[in-house]
Design an enzyme around this catalytic site. Structure first.
Site, PDB file in Angstrom:
ATOM      1  N   LYS A  14       0.827  -1.216   0.000  1.00 26.00           N
ATOM      2  CA  LYS A  14       0.000   0.000   0.000  1.00 26.00           C
ATOM      3  C   LYS A  14       0.860   1.265   0.000  1.00 26.00           C
ATOM      4  O   LYS A  14       0.624   2.181  -0.776  1.00 26.00           O
ATOM      5  CB  LYS A  14      -0.902   0.053   1.249  1.00 26.00           C
ATOM      6  N   ARG A  89      -9.764   0.583   9.127  1.00 28.37           N
ATOM      7  CA  ARG A  89      -9.207  -0.717   9.487  1.00 28.37           C
ATOM      8  C   ARG A  89     -10.177  -1.526  10.347  1.00 28.37           C
ATOM      9  O   ARG A  89      -9.884  -2.667  10.674  1.00 28.37           O
ATOM     10  CB  ARG A  89      -7.937  -0.488  10.309  1.00 28.37           C
ATOM     11  N   ARG A 128      11.989  -4.964   5.784  1.00 30.63           N
ATOM     12  CA  ARG A 128      11.681  -3.591   5.375  1.00 30.63           C
ATOM     13  C   ARG A 128      12.540  -2.566   6.118  1.00 30.63           C
ATOM     14  O   ARG A 128      12.757  -2.665   7.322  1.00 30.63           O
ATOM     15  CB  ARG A 128      10.196  -3.303   5.628  1.00 30.63           C
ATOM     16  N   ARG A 161      11.226   0.023  11.426  1.00 28.21           N
ATOM     17  CA  ARG A 161      10.134   0.411  12.323  1.00 28.21           C
ATOM     18  C   ARG A 161      10.057  -0.548  13.502  1.00 28.21           C
ATOM     19  O   ARG A 161      10.233  -1.743  13.336  1.00 28.21           O
ATOM     20  CB  ARG A 161       8.808   0.386  11.550  1.00 28.21           C
ATOM     21  N   ARG A 172      -0.041  -7.598  14.413  1.00 22.85           N
ATOM     22  CA  ARG A 172      -0.629  -6.783  13.338  1.00 22.85           C
ATOM     23  C   ARG A 172      -1.410  -7.656  12.362  1.00 22.85           C
ATOM     24  O   ARG A 172      -2.500  -7.291  11.926  1.00 22.85           O
ATOM     25  CB  ARG A 172       0.455  -6.006  12.605  1.00 22.85           C
TER      26      ARG A 172
HETATM   27  P1  ADP Z   1       1.046  -1.151   8.010  1.00 25.26           P
HETATM   28  O1  ADP Z   1       0.006  -0.989   6.954  1.00 25.26           O
HETATM   29  O2  ADP Z   1       2.413  -1.380   7.479  1.00 25.26           O
HETATM   30  O3  ADP Z   1       0.667  -2.146   9.082  1.00 25.26           O
HETATM   31  P2  ADP Z   1       0.598   1.595   8.991  1.00 25.26           P
HETATM   32  O4  ADP Z   1       1.739   2.504   8.812  1.00 25.26           O
HETATM   33  O5  ADP Z   1      -0.596   1.771   8.155  1.00 25.26           O
HETATM   34  O6  ADP Z   1       1.213   0.135   8.865  1.00 25.26           O
HETATM   35  O7  ADP Z   1       0.120   1.606  10.532  1.00 25.26           O
HETATM   36  C1  ADP Z   1       1.025   1.379  11.576  1.00 25.26           C
HETATM   37  C2  ADP Z   1       0.272   1.250  12.896  1.00 25.26           C
HETATM   38  O8  ADP Z   1      -0.472   2.458  13.171  1.00 25.26           O
HETATM   39  C3  ADP Z   1      -0.780   0.149  12.933  1.00 25.26           C
HETATM   40  O9  ADP Z   1      -0.231  -1.123  13.235  1.00 25.26           O
HETATM   41  C4  ADP Z   1      -1.703   0.668  14.046  1.00 25.26           C
HETATM   42  O10 ADP Z   1      -1.133   0.452  15.320  1.00 25.26           O
HETATM   43  C5  ADP Z   1      -1.708   2.164  13.795  1.00 25.26           C
HETATM   44  N1  ADP Z   1      -2.811   2.530  12.877  1.00 25.26           N
HETATM   45  C6  ADP Z   1      -2.695   2.991  11.612  1.00 25.26           C
HETATM   46  N2  ADP Z   1      -3.899   3.194  11.044  1.00 25.26           N
HETATM   47  C7  ADP Z   1      -4.820   2.829  11.980  1.00 25.26           C
HETATM   48  C8  ADP Z   1      -6.234   2.762  12.000  1.00 25.26           C
HETATM   49  N3  ADP Z   1      -6.967   3.111  10.927  1.00 25.26           N
HETATM   50  N4  ADP Z   1      -6.838   2.334  13.140  1.00 25.26           N
HETATM   51  C9  ADP Z   1      -6.132   1.978  14.204  1.00 25.26           C
HETATM   52  N5  ADP Z   1      -4.793   1.990  14.256  1.00 25.26           N
HETATM   53  C10 ADP Z   1      -4.128   2.410  13.155  1.00 25.26           C
END
Ligand code: ADP
Ligand code: ZN
Length: 219
Positions: A14, A89, A128, A161, A172
């Site tokens: 993404k 999400r 990554r 990260r 996750r």
């Molecule tokens: P990835 O898609 O690589 O898992 P993101 O950068 O989108 O990572 O998100 C990293 C973290 O931020 C998630 O694991 C969560 O803890 C938090 N997060 C991001 N977007 C949301 C969301 N829409 N709702 C709840 N937590 C979120």
């Protein structure tokens, strides 16, 4: 107007696609993950709260995340379209977004769902590296920078990260399959869901997504 959601598990690609798309289509990239990481870096109260969830791989509570996105989508630069990455999400987030876009009079045009098998997701995420400055993604085997540890684009420092460790990643992925994957049905019912293979080479995938963008833009 292009209002599009990019959905999929961590590691599906993404972020990589989002970075290419926002340049090509000149729309804001709304990544809740990036917004949380910026708040953490700046040490704001939101950042302190978000970090306690993110470092374990848990989701930030819905009311916090929804509030953040509401504020962001109300800003002027979103009026001509936006790319949502990592939001919604959960089902409450999807419902809140639907209500919000109705109020704004600008519905979501498509939900692009990238997927890949779990072994590939683990391989991608565990190798990554990300630029601390511009967020560009790299991989220790498959997407190496020209100079070790240095971003090709901006010269920033590359880092891993905290939530890209094996333990946090398991959590996750668990949240993805439990909370996020059910949204496929939500958007399928609304005839917005488009499934694409996250294993497709990134330039080819970009062409596929661009075609969808153009169609949505004509509506
Ligand atoms: P990835 O898609 O690589 O898992 P993101 O950068 O989108 O990572 O998100 C990293 C973290 O931020 C998630 O694991 C969560 O803890 C938090 N997060 C991001 N977007 C949301 C969301 N829409 N709702 C709840 N937590 C979120
Ligand atoms: Zn960079």
């Amino acid at each position: 107007m292009i209002n599009i959601i990019l959905m999929g598990p961590p590691g599906a690609g993404k972020g990589t696609q989002a970075k290419m798309l926002i340049q090509a289509f000149n729309i804001p990239h709304i990544s809740t993950g990036d917004m949380f990481r910026e708040a953490i870096k700046a040490g704001t109260p939101l950042g302190v709260l978000a970090q306690s969830y993110i470092q374990k791989g848990d989701l930030v509570p819905d009311e916090v995340t929804i509030g953040l996105v509401k504020e962001r989508l109300a800003q002027k630069d979103c009026a001509n379209g936006y790319l949502l990455d990592g939001f919604p999400r959960t089902l409450p987030q999807a419902e809140a977004l639907e209500k919000l876009t109705e109020e704004l009079g600008a519905p979501i045009g498509a939900v692009i769902n990238l997927d890949a098998d779990k072994a590939e997701l683990v391989r991608r995420i565990s190798g990554r590296r990300v630029c601390r400055n511009c967020g560009a993604p790299y991989h220790v085997d498959t997407l190496r920078p020209l100079i070790d540890g240095v971003c090709d684009i901006c010269g920033g420092e590359l880092y891993q990260r905290k939530d890209d460790t094996v333990e946090a990643l398991e959590t996750r992925l668990h949240h993805y399959y439990e909370d996020t994957k059910p949204l496929e049905n939500f958007y399928r019912e609304r005839k917005l869901l488009i499934n694409l293979n996250g294993l497709t080479p990134k330039d080819e995938l970009f062409v596929q997504i661009s075609e969808i963008f153009k169609k949505v833009d004509q509506k």
